[in-house]
Scaffold this motif. Structure first.
Motif, mmCIF file in Angstrom:
data_model
loop_
_atom_site.group_PDB
_atom_site.id
_atom_site.type_symbol
_atom_site.label_atom_id
_atom_site.label_comp_id
_atom_site.label_asym_id
_atom_site.label_seq_id
_atom_site.Cartn_x
_atom_site.Cartn_y
_atom_site.Cartn_z
ATOM 1 N N LEU B 133 0.829 -1.203 0.000
ATOM 2 C CA LEU B 133 0.000 0.000 0.000
ATOM 3 C C LEU B 133 0.863 1.252 0.000
ATOM 4 O O LEU B 133 0.626 2.199 -0.768
ATOM 5 C CB LEU B 133 -0.906 -0.022 1.228
ATOM 6 C CG LEU B 133 -2.124 0.883 1.204
ATOM 7 C CD1 LEU B 133 -3.014 0.508 0.045
ATOM 8 C CD2 LEU B 133 -2.891 0.744 2.500
ATOM 9 N N ALA B 134 1.900 1.252 0.854
ATOM 10 C CA ALA B 134 2.794 2.411 0.933
ATOM 11 C C ALA B 134 3.456 2.668 -0.417
ATOM 12 O O ALA B 134 3.530 3.812 -0.882
ATOM 13 C CB ALA B 134 3.846 2.184 2.013
ATOM 14 N N VAL B 135 3.909 1.604 -1.065
ATOM 15 C CA VAL B 135 4.551 1.737 -2.376
ATOM 16 C C VAL B 135 3.559 2.313 -3.388
ATOM 17 O O VAL B 135 3.881 3.214 -4.159
ATOM 18 C CB VAL B 135 5.089 0.372 -2.860
ATOM 19 C CG1 VAL B 135 5.467 0.423 -4.332
ATOM 20 C CG2 VAL B 135 6.295 -0.044 -2.036
ATOM 21 N N ASP B 136 2.312 1.773 -3.354
ATOM 22 C CA ASP B 136 1.307 2.234 -4.311
ATOM 23 C C ASP B 136 0.904 3.684 -4.086
ATOM 24 O O ASP B 136 0.660 4.431 -5.037
ATOM 25 C CB ASP B 136 0.078 1.324 -4.248
ATOM 26 C CG ASP B 136 0.142 0.237 -5.294
ATOM 27 O OD1 ASP B 136 -0.767 -0.603 -5.346
ATOM 28 O OD2 ASP B 136 1.113 0.228 -6.073
ATOM 29 N N VAL B 137 0.825 4.088 -2.823
ATOM 30 C CA VAL B 137 0.503 5.486 -2.527
ATOM 31 C C VAL B 137 1.605 6.391 -3.078
ATOM 32 O O VAL B 137 1.339 7.436 -3.664
ATOM 33 C CB VAL B 137 0.315 5.694 -1.010
ATOM 34 C CG1 VAL B 137 0.308 7.172 -0.668
ATOM 35 C CG2 VAL B 137 -0.968 5.042 -0.535
ATOM 36 N N ALA B 138 2.849 5.950 -2.928
ATOM 37 C CA ALA B 138 3.966 6.718 -3.483
ATOM 38 C C ALA B 138 3.843 6.812 -5.004
ATOM 39 O O ALA B 138 4.073 7.871 -5.598
ATOM 40 C CB ALA B 138 5.288 6.077 -3.088
ATOM 41 N N ARG B 139 3.468 5.698 -5.644
ATOM 42 C CA ARG B 139 3.305 5.701 -7.104
ATOM 43 C C ARG B 139 2.195 6.652 -7.524
ATOM 44 O O ARG B 139 2.306 7.359 -8.528
ATOM 45 C CB ARG B 139 2.971 4.292 -7.598
ATOM 46 C CG ARG B 139 4.164 3.364 -7.636
ATOM 47 C CD ARG B 139 3.738 1.946 -7.945
ATOM 48 N NE ARG B 139 3.301 1.809 -9.329
ATOM 49 C CZ ARG B 139 2.518 0.828 -9.777
ATOM 50 N NH1 ARG B 139 2.043 -0.070 -8.936
ATOM 51 N NH2 ARG B 139 2.176 0.754 -11.045
ATOM 52 N N MET B 140 1.112 6.649 -6.736
ATOM 53 C CA MET B 140 -0.005 7.534 -7.059
ATOM 54 C C MET B 140 0.429 8.994 -6.976
ATOM 55 O O MET B 140 0.045 9.817 -7.796
ATOM 56 C CB MET B 140 -1.163 7.304 -6.074
ATOM 57 C CG MET B 140 -2.152 6.257 -6.522
ATOM 58 S SD MET B 140 -2.835 6.576 -8.154
ATOM 59 C CE MET B 140 -3.906 7.956 -7.817
ATOM 60 N N ILE B 141 1.213 9.300 -5.963
ATOM 61 C CA ILE B 141 1.658 10.692 -5.812
ATOM 62 C C ILE B 141 2.586 11.088 -6.949
ATOM 63 O O ILE B 141 2.515 12.184 -7.495
ATOM 64 C CB ILE B 141 2.373 10.884 -4.444
ATOM 65 C CG1 ILE B 141 1.365 10.695 -3.303
ATOM 66 C CG2 ILE B 141 3.010 12.259 -4.349
ATOM 67 C CD1 ILE B 141 1.989 10.690 -1.935
ATOM 68 N N TRP B 142 3.424 10.150 -7.354
ATOM 69 C CA TRP B 142 4.420 10.448 -8.382
ATOM 70 C C TRP B 142 3.802 10.488 -9.777
ATOM 71 O O TRP B 142 4.056 11.377 -10.575
ATOM 72 C CB TRP B 142 5.537 9.406 -8.301
ATOM 73 C CG TRP B 142 6.573 9.534 -9.359
ATOM 74 C CD1 TRP B 142 7.333 10.625 -9.665
ATOM 75 C CD2 TRP B 142 6.966 8.516 -10.273
ATOM 76 N NE1 TRP B 142 8.182 10.351 -10.701
ATOM 77 C CE2 TRP B 142 7.985 9.073 -11.092
ATOM 78 C CE3 TRP B 142 6.590 7.195 -10.481
ATOM 79 C CZ2 TRP B 142 8.601 8.331 -12.106
ATOM 80 C CZ3 TRP B 142 7.215 6.464 -11.485
ATOM 81 C CH2 TRP B 142 8.200 7.037 -12.293
ATOM 82 N N VAL B 148 -3.124 2.445 -11.410
ATOM 83 C CA VAL B 148 -2.456 2.552 -10.105
ATOM 84 C C VAL B 148 -3.488 2.885 -9.028
ATOM 85 O O VAL B 148 -3.438 2.367 -7.913
ATOM 86 C CB VAL B 148 -1.332 3.611 -10.132
ATOM 87 C CG1 VAL B 148 -0.587 3.638 -8.807
ATOM 88 C CG2 VAL B 148 -0.368 3.330 -11.262
ATOM 89 N N LEU B 149 -4.465 3.728 -9.367
ATOM 90 C CA LEU B 149 -5.528 4.074 -8.420
ATOM 91 C C LEU B 149 -6.332 2.830 -8.052
ATOM 92 O O LEU B 149 -6.616 2.592 -6.883
ATOM 93 C CB LEU B 149 -6.453 5.134 -9.017
ATOM 94 C CG LEU B 149 -7.642 5.554 -8.148
ATOM 95 C CD1 LEU B 149 -7.138 6.283 -6.905
ATOM 96 C CD2 LEU B 149 -8.607 6.433 -8.913
ATOM 97 N N MET B 150 -6.669 2.005 -9.082
ATOM 98 C CA MET B 150 -7.413 0.769 -8.819
ATOM 99 C C MET B 150 -6.619 -0.147 -7.902
ATOM 100 O O MET B 150 -7.158 -0.757 -6.979
ATOM 101 C CB MET B 150 -7.702 0.055 -10.142
ATOM 102 C CG MET B 150 -8.816 0.694 -10.948
ATOM 103 S SD MET B 150 -8.867 0.031 -12.634
ATOM 104 C CE MET B 150 -9.591 -1.568 -12.346
ATOM 105 N N GLN B 151 -5.308 -0.264 -8.162
ATOM 106 C CA GLN B 151 -4.482 -1.134 -7.327
ATOM 107 C C GLN B 151 -4.418 -0.615 -5.897
ATOM 108 O O GLN B 151 -4.532 -1.385 -4.941
ATOM 109 C CB GLN B 151 -3.074 -1.238 -7.911
ATOM 110 C CG GLN B 151 -2.981 -2.172 -9.100
ATOM 111 C CD GLN B 151 -1.669 -2.035 -9.835
ATOM 112 O OE1 GLN B 151 -0.627 -1.831 -9.216
ATOM 113 N NE2 GLN B 151 -1.718 -2.142 -11.147
ATOM 114 N N THR B 152 -4.236 0.700 -5.751
ATOM 115 C CA THR B 152 -4.150 1.283 -4.409
ATOM 116 C C THR B 152 -5.426 1.005 -3.632
ATOM 117 O O THR B 152 -5.379 0.593 -2.472
ATOM 118 C CB THR B 152 -3.906 2.795 -4.499
ATOM 119 O OG1 THR B 152 -2.817 3.047 -5.378
ATOM 120 C CG2 THR B 152 -3.595 3.384 -3.133
ATOM 121 N N LEU B 153 -6.592 1.214 -4.277
ATOM 122 C CA LEU B 153 -7.867 0.969 -3.598
ATOM 123 C C LEU B 153 -8.029 -0.508 -3.258
ATOM 124 O O LEU B 153 -8.504 -0.852 -2.177
ATOM 125 C CB LEU B 153 -9.024 1.453 -4.463
ATOM 126 C CG LEU B 153 -9.170 2.964 -4.576
ATOM 127 C CD1 LEU B 153 -10.288 3.328 -5.539
ATOM 128 C CD2 LEU B 153 -9.424 3.599 -3.215
#
Lengths: 127, 303
Positions: B133-142, B148-153
């Protein structure tokens, strides 16, 4: 020739100190199931269901030990070296597994009985 | 008469094991006896003449004979084990015996040990989900993009599910307030993750580049602009782009779909990392215009 003491390294005193610390550390109360398992085995080797039946009798029907609890408890106790497994010598029951109390197990039981006696004695004492 | 068998495709979340036991008991009453307990659909055999009560034990067993023997002494018949250390037992039902006869864990210590064993696994997955989750949130910000949004959710929901699961496992005896369709939600999450991975992996690489040692002049405006290439956008999303231009003279780069322009940059040496470029489906043209002429090097990377 000068006779040196056998305990050159002071091992005996170290062992004695460790035993005392061990006794202090192990002096946490044990569950009823554990107590009754050790108590039953102190009266002689027995198998799982036999321990359960004796526990029910000794506790006047209050304490029942289920098979899952029994297996977990006996596994733990074997790991702690409080009990060992032996094969039955009874004719006709040679393949039956029995549990047997070890000296360490007997010591654990005695410690617990001591604790229970001490606690009960406090009931009678003045506040 | 031949025996009838059936497989009931039902999955139980680990912390709903009591529900599974209740279902097995009820099925036995209806004449369906468990033959093999499996994660994805247990197998049953029809026999209306028997009635069993079932129990499930979660434990890694190293000496199975002693384990089965201990249960057998107590009257429990071993049915089967799953690959992930769940063991099924059954006992013939006798209504004259008290309920305690059908319990296998009889003190709080052993119940706590059992749920603790599973909770350890659950916490492991919680930590894993947390990291992902932390990695995906970083990807979303970047680089915010739909997959990526679907994966994060999805991972957030998975994290929440395991969090609730660990709590339910650890809770002392209490009536379940309501049954929650954990398995259904889990399948939905997997579907969402699968879809997002498909969207991500099969997104065409629309990068392009051009290098010319001597290029002619291009007039200003889009009517006579040179179309470098086309972006074929299949679904609406944000398409981050990296653009690099090196030319002898200033040049204008425009990205437009003839209805709206999404990018206009002018310069001799352009090096831009465009984080935000939302595109609707269709063809988007990359134009070069307003160029005096000379050497020109254009490269853009977008996926």
């Amino acid at each position: 020739m000068i006779q040196l003491s056998d305990d050159i390294t002071g091992d005996d005193s170290i062992v004695a100190r460790q035993k005392e610390v061990g006794r202090l550390k192990k002096s946490e109360p044990m569950s009823e199931s554990y107590f009754y398992i050790l108590l039953c085995l102190s009266k002689g080797p027995n198998h799982g269901y036999g321990i359960m039946q004796m526990t029910e009798r000794l506790s006047q029907g209050e304490v029942k030990i289920g098979s899952g609890t029994m297996y977990g408890a006996t596994s733990n106790m074997m790991k702690k070296d409080w009990i060992t497994e032996v094969m039955s010598e009874e004719p006709g029951f040679e393949r039956r597994r029995l549990y047997q109390l070890t000296p360490e197990g007997r010591e654990a039981l005695d410690t617990e009985i001591e604790r229970l006696r001490r606690m009960l004695a406090g009931v009678e004492m003045e506040g | 008469m031949a025996k009838k068998y059936k497989t009931i495709p039902k999955v139980y979340a680990a912390w709903d094991y009591k529900q599974e036991i209740a279902d097995l008991d009820r099925l036995s009453e209806q004449g369906w006896q468990l033959v093999e307990g499996r994660l994805f659909g247990s197998k049953f055999e029809q026999n209306p003449n028997l009635r069993y009560r079932y129990q499930l034990d979660y434990r890694k067993v190293t000496d199975l004979p002693r384990y089965i023997g201990t249960f057998r002494e107590h009257g429990w018949e071993y049915v089967s084990s799953t690959f992930n250390d769940w063991h099924y037992f059954r006992k013939l039902y006798d209504p004259s015996l008290p309920e305690s006869e059908y319990e296998i864990l009889t003190d709080t210590q052993s119940v706590r040990e059992m749920t603790g064993r599973w909770a350890k696994l659950g916490v492991f997955f919680l930590v894993l989900m947390g990291l992902i989750l932390a990695v995906d949130v970083a990807r979303m910000i970047w680089q915010p993009r739909l997959p990526v949004l679907m994966q994060t959710l999805s991972y957030l929901l998975l994290f929440g599910m395991f969090f609730i699961g660990v709590r339910r496992m650890r809770q002392p005896e209490r009536k379940r307030a309501k049954t929650f369709p954990f398995v259904l939600i889990f399948l939905l999450i997997c579907g969402s993750l699968g879809a997002s991975i498909v969207l991500d992996v099969f997104r065409p690489d629309m990068s392009s580049k051009m290098h010319a040692a001597e290029y002619g002049a291009i007039p200003a405006g889009l009517s006579e602009a040179v179309c470098l290439n086309q972006l074929n956008v299949r679904y609406p999303d944000n398409y981050p782009m990296r653009l690099e231009v090196h030319a002898d003279a200033p040049v204008t780069v425009t990205i437009t779909n003839e209805k709206e322009t999404v990018l206009t940059l002018t310069g001799t040496d352009i090096k831009e990392s465009i984080r935000w470029m939302p595109l609707t489906p269709g063809f988007w043209n990359v134009y070069l215009s307003d160029f005096a002429g000379g050497a020109i090097d254009v490269e853009y990377r977008v996926k």
